[in-house]
Design a protein around this motif. Sequence first.
Motif, PDB file in Angstrom:
ATOM      1  N   GLU A  70       0.829  -1.210   0.000  1.00 10.79           N
ATOM      2  CA  GLU A  70       0.000   0.000   0.000  1.00 10.79           C
ATOM      3  C   GLU A  70       0.863   1.259   0.000  1.00 10.79           C
ATOM      4  O   GLU A  70       0.573   2.229  -0.704  1.00 10.79           O
ATOM      5  CB  GLU A  70      -0.932  -0.005   1.216  1.00 10.79           C
ATOM      6  N   TRP A 130       3.865   1.485  -1.254  1.00  9.18           N
ATOM      7  CA  TRP A 130       4.468   1.577  -2.587  1.00  9.18           C
ATOM      8  C   TRP A 130       3.462   2.095  -3.604  1.00  9.18           C
ATOM      9  O   TRP A 130       3.804   2.841  -4.506  1.00  9.18           O
ATOM     10  CB  TRP A 130       5.035   0.236  -3.016  1.00  9.18           C
ATOM     11  N   ARG A 131       2.179   1.672  -3.452  1.00  8.94           N
ATOM     12  CA  ARG A 131       1.149   2.173  -4.362  1.00  8.94           C
ATOM     13  C   ARG A 131       0.974   3.688  -4.201  1.00  8.94           C
ATOM     14  O   ARG A 131       0.860   4.416  -5.177  1.00  8.94           O
ATOM     15  CB  ARG A 131      -0.189   1.477  -4.098  1.00  8.94           C
ATOM     16  N   GLN A 184       1.748   6.520  -6.994  1.00  8.69           N
ATOM     17  CA  GLN A 184       0.759   7.509  -7.419  1.00  8.69           C
ATOM     18  C   GLN A 184       1.328   8.925  -7.299  1.00  8.69           C
ATOM     19  O   GLN A 184       1.141   9.750  -8.192  1.00  8.69           O
ATOM     20  CB  GLN A 184      -0.509   7.378  -6.581  1.00  8.69           C
TER      21      GLN A 184
END
Length: 102
Positions: free
Chosen positions: A51, A53-54, A58
Amino acid sequence: MSFTDEMRQFKFAIKPSSRGTIIAIAIALVIVLAALLVLHSVTLDAQNRAEQWRAQAQQLEQENQALEDKIDNLGTLEGIKDIAQEELGMVDPDTVIITPDK
């Protein structure tokens, strides 16, 4: 040999559980539960890192888009004017600057 005879032989093969067997089974269950807890912890940690890294990906995509927009704007008259004003402190010759007296 009939089914009943086979069951009788099977019954004879099962021995009553000894205290050592029960302790061994209990220890095995504790080990299995501990392994499951460790696996659950590792899974949660991996999900949290994914999460993060996401979210970082973004954010980087947004920064990349802003930089691409800036690059696209560099060659235009408006882009050159923005750089001159923002980074070099220049002003449009038609602009009147009023500063307060000190």
